[in-house]
Design a protein around this motif. Structure first.
Motif, short mmCIF file in Angstrom:
data_model
loop_
_atom_site.label_atom_id
_atom_site.label_comp_id
_atom_site.label_asym_id
_atom_site.label_seq_id
_atom_site.Cartn_x
_atom_site.Cartn_y
_atom_site.Cartn_z
N ALA A 85 0.80 -1.21 -0.08
CA ALA A 85 0.04 0.14 0.10
C ALA A 85 0.91 1.22 0.00
O ALA A 85 2.01 1.20 0.39
N LEU A 86 0.41 2.25 -0.60
CA LEU A 86 1.11 3.63 -0.41
C LEU A 86 1.37 3.90 0.85
O LEU A 86 2.71 4.54 1.12
N GLU A 87 0.57 3.81 1.66
CA GLU A 87 0.79 4.12 3.36
C GLU A 87 2.03 3.28 3.77
O GLU A 87 2.74 3.78 4.49
N THR A 88 2.25 2.10 3.30
CA THR A 88 3.42 1.04 3.60
C THR A 88 4.47 1.82 3.00
O THR A 88 5.51 1.73 3.68
N GLU A 89 4.54 2.08 1.94
CA GLU A 89 5.83 2.81 1.23
C GLU A 89 6.26 3.96 1.79
O GLU A 89 7.41 4.01 1.93
N ARG A 90 5.26 4.82 2.24
CA ARG A 90 5.74 6.01 2.80
C ARG A 90 6.24 5.68 4.33
O ARG A 90 7.19 6.37 4.87
N THR A 91 5.85 4.66 4.97
CA THR A 91 6.22 4.22 6.28
C THR A 91 7.73 3.67 6.18
O THR A 91 8.68 4.22 6.63
N HIS A 92 8.06 2.95 5.19
CA HIS A 92 9.27 2.30 4.71
C HIS A 92 10.36 3.57 4.48
O HIS A 92 11.46 3.69 4.90
N ILE A 93 10.01 4.69 3.67
CA ILE A 93 10.71 5.83 3.37
C ILE A 93 10.98 6.57 4.58
O ILE A 93 12.22 6.85 4.83
N VAL A 94 9.91 6.98 5.47
CA VAL A 94 10.52 7.44 6.68
C VAL A 94 11.45 6.73 7.47
O VAL A 94 12.39 7.46 7.92
N ASN A 95 11.47 5.62 7.68
CA ASN A 95 12.43 4.67 8.30
C ASN A 95 13.56 4.74 7.75
O ASN A 95 14.72 4.87 8.39
N ILE A 96 13.81 4.80 6.24
CA ILE A 96 15.05 4.74 5.57
C ILE A 96 15.67 6.17 5.89
O ILE A 96 16.87 6.21 6.41
N LEU A 97 14.88 7.31 5.68
CA LEU A 97 15.46 8.76 5.87
C LEU A 97 15.93 8.89 7.52
O LEU A 97 16.94 9.42 7.77
N THR A 98 15.20 8.09 8.22
CA THR A 98 15.41 8.26 9.48
C THR A 98 16.99 7.39 10.02
O THR A 98 17.92 7.96 10.61
N LYS A 99 17.01 6.25 9.33
CA LYS A 99 18.18 5.71 9.67
C LYS A 99 19.47 6.06 9.16
O LYS A 99 20.63 5.85 9.57
N LEU A 100 19.50 6.76 7.91
CA LEU A 100 20.51 7.35 7.20
C LEU A 100 20.80 8.76 7.48
O LEU A 100 21.78 9.15 7.20
N GLY A 101 19.97 9.27 8.43
CA GLY A 101 19.98 10.51 8.86
C GLY A 101 19.90 11.65 7.94
O GLY A 101 20.64 12.74 7.92
N VAL A 102 19.01 11.48 6.97
CA VAL A 102 18.95 12.62 5.94
C VAL A 102 17.42 12.90 5.77
O VAL A 102 16.54 12.53 6.68
#
Length: 230
Positions: free
Chosen positions: A195-212
């Protein structure tokens, strides 16, 4: 020193607050006037240097949503200001006269949401500001790949970057690779049957982990450090 110029506060709290950072005063004033006449926009302030921009963001950090920044400022590299704004939670659109693709890559790596050239029409600038506000990509797949190639030529080892990348799950790495291909949210969701909402959750997690702070910044980050291939 150029004087700080700003509008009086309005009663419209829903408007997108914009800060302009441009040392050519005639261009800056014209652009400020044009943006200020657009529905939903409010030019909170417009300044001509990095020092004035830092001062302005301290005064108006709660009402500035987007900064339109020139890279060629009289008192420093605009990329440093982009990084400062990203850390302050302000989205940045770089508007520059430079044709150096490395400048573009550095700006995005520092946190810029997009880069456009000063020769574009004013309505294109308005559309770009709206896209930044909506979180939409400003670069085509071809432009993203070119930027990755530029970044990859200047790779350097960084243990902290490798640790950050190691924190990503297998699915998050797959989505990051999809971003590097230039896929947008809908295309990524379709590719991985999520789902789009799941995709957005993954993106938020990626940005947080990379610090970007943005999708583009995440892709350039891992390309710069040689952590993905394309």
């Amino acid at each position: 020193m150029m004087s700080l110029e700003r509008r009086e506060e309005t009663e419209d709290d829903t408007a997108t607050g914009i800060m302009l950072v441009e040392d050519h005063i005639s261009f800056r004033q014209s652009l400020a006037y044009f943006l200020d006449t657009e529905p939903g926009f409010e030019v909170v302030c417009h300044v001509g240097s990095m020092s004035e921009a830092r001062e302005a963001i301290e005064r108006h950090d709660e009402v500035v949503d987007i900064a339109v920044v020139d890279l060629g400022l009289p008192d420093g590299d605009g990329v440093d200001l982009v990084r400062h704004l990203a850390e302050s939670g302000v989205s940045t659109l770089v508007l520059t006269a430079s044709l150096d693709r490395d400048d573009f890559a550095r700006a995005v790596e520092a946190g810029a949401s997009g880069v456009i050239h000063k020769t574009v029409a004013l309505d294109r600038i308005v559309d770009s500001v709206r896209s930044v506000r909506a979180g939409e990509a400003l670069l085509s797949s071809q432009e993203i790949i070119e930027m990755l190639r530029i970044a990859s030529k200047k790779r350097y080892g960084d243990r902290e970057a490798e640790k950050a990348f190691a924190r990503l799950t297998a699915r998050e790495r797959e989505i990051l690779s999809a971003l590097a291909e230039g896929l947008d949210s809908k295309e990524i969701a379709k590719k991985f049957h999520i789902a789009l909402e799941t995709e957005r959750t993954h993106i938020v997690n990626i940005l947080t982990k990379l610090g970007v702070h943005s999708r583009l910044q995440a892709v350039v980050f891992v390309a710069r450090h040689g952590l993905i291939s394309f």
